[in-house]
Design an enzyme around this catalytic site. Structure first.
Site, PDB file in Angstrom:
ATOM      1  N   SER A  72     -87.030 -45.346  73.462  1.00 47.13           N
ATOM      2  CA  SER A  72     -85.632 -44.938  73.330  1.00 47.13           C
ATOM      3  C   SER A  72     -84.878 -45.351  74.587  1.00 47.13           C
ATOM      4  O   SER A  72     -85.499 -45.533  75.652  1.00 47.13           O
ATOM      5  CB  SER A  72     -85.553 -43.415  73.178  1.00 47.13           C
ATOM      6  OG  SER A  72     -84.217 -42.961  73.297  1.00 47.13           O
ATOM      7  N   TYR A 108     -87.313 -34.626  76.322  1.00 44.70           N
ATOM      8  CA  TYR A 108     -87.310 -35.842  75.495  1.00 44.70           C
ATOM      9  C   TYR A 108     -87.275 -37.089  76.386  1.00 44.70           C
ATOM     10  O   TYR A 108     -88.029 -38.047  76.173  1.00 44.70           O
ATOM     11  CB  TYR A 108     -86.101 -35.811  74.554  1.00 44.70           C
ATOM     12  CG  TYR A 108     -86.040 -36.946  73.560  1.00 44.70           C
ATOM     13  CD1 TYR A 108     -86.816 -36.936  72.403  1.00 44.70           C
ATOM     14  CD2 TYR A 108     -85.190 -38.034  73.757  1.00 44.70           C
ATOM     15  CE1 TYR A 108     -86.756 -37.974  71.485  1.00 44.70           C
ATOM     16  CE2 TYR A 108     -85.117 -39.081  72.843  1.00 44.70           C
ATOM     17  CZ  TYR A 108     -85.899 -39.044  71.704  1.00 44.70           C
ATOM     18  OH  TYR A 108     -85.832 -40.086  70.786  1.00 44.70           O
TER      19      TYR A 108
END
Ligand code: NAP
Length: 260
Positions: free
Chosen positions: A148, A161
């Site tokens: 990501s 995250y």
């Protein structure tokens, strides 16, 4: 020559489903892993078949060792070999909590699913890939990790995250180094903001940031799609980058470079 085969984690919905369908278009047989959504997994299998491919669905929580064993065993039972592993399954925090408030439960959940799972699954699949004969192009296998922009972008309302995605990025380099002597390339595809169930809860926020603001956060002013990510994975699966390993491929609308 028999068809190549892939194991795609979290392939029932979103980006993983897009990857499964695109791989089917490229002639791959696909093991479609899902965590709990059987209906979505069956839908994904239907799309894979409609794309001219073949595959099967396999339930399994990548955070659980016995489930990872099952994913590998069933994929080998169906296909005989695993040419491609796509570590796509991943979750966001249930609540976006400030860095000074976020709790251990969320930390443990994200580390288990998004980092521990892919690490030990890759370890297990890599051992099998090393044992299997090289394909016509000389590859014993390929691994693609879906990371990501959060691997390098600090968001203080979901630090857990960001940390796991950063860890997954390092994991890519570690396995790339370890597996290169065996002809196994390991790369990272790094999506930006992609329209899936994961981001549906923050749609208004990103509509504003990408489209409505005078100068959007991405030069390409639209949401990404699962297909955008899937096309990058397909290129890696088809060995369009034979001299690349440990590399990060950005699929982010240009989010990742400095602008003035
Ligand atoms: P999504 O739409 O929420 O889909 C998640 C998929 O992962 C589903 O197939 C789900 O299965 C599966 N899954 C969840 N927990 C699992 C577990 N413990 N074991 C096995 N499978 C599990 O998410 P997405 O947006 O497609 O995200 C896919 C990957 O891309 C994630 O790693 C995410 O971090 C990454 N990513 C997404 C974006 C974005 O903007 N969407 C951006 C950058 C990176 P069920 O259907 O059974 O629940």
């Amino acid at each position: 020559m028999s068809k190549s085969s892939a194991l795609v984690t979290g392939a029932s919905r979103g980006i993983g489903r897009g990857i499964a369908v695109e791989l089917a278009r490229a002639g791959y047989r696909v093991a479609i892993n899902y965590a709990g959504n059987l209906e979505a997994a069956n839908e994904a299998l239907g799309l894979v078949r409609a794309a001219g491919g073949d595959g099967f669905i396999v339930q399994g929580d990548v955070a659980v060792a016995a489930d990872r064993d099952r994913l590998v065993t069933e994929t080998l039972a169906h296909f005989g070999r695993i040419d491609l592993l796509v570590n796509n399954a991943g979750v966001g925090p249930k609540v976006r909590a400030d860095l000074l408030e976020s709790g251990e439960e969320s930390f443990d959940r994200l580390f288990s699913i998004n980092l521990k799972g892919p690490f030990f699954l890759t370890q297990q699949v890599a051992r099998k890939m090393i044992e299997q004969a090289p394909d016509a192009r000389g590859f014993r296998g390929r691994v693609v990790n879906i990371t990501s922009i959060s691997a390098y972008t600090a968001s203080i309302n979901r630090g857990d995250y960001c940390m796991v995605k950063s860890g997954l990025s390092m994991m890519t380099k570690l396995f790339a180094e370890r597996l290169a002597p065996h002809g196994i390339n390991v790369n990272e595809v790094r999506p930006g903001v992609i329209a899936t169930d994961l981001t549906s809860g923050v749609k208004a926020k990103y509509d504003k940031l990408i489209i409505q603001d005078e100068r959007g956060i991405t030069p390409i002013r639209r949401w990404g799609t699962p297909e955008d990510v899937a096309l990058a994975v397909r290129a890696l699966a088809e060995d369009r980058f034979p001299f690349s390993t440990g590399a990060a491929f950005d699929v982010d609308g240009g989010f990742g470079f400095f602008r003035l």
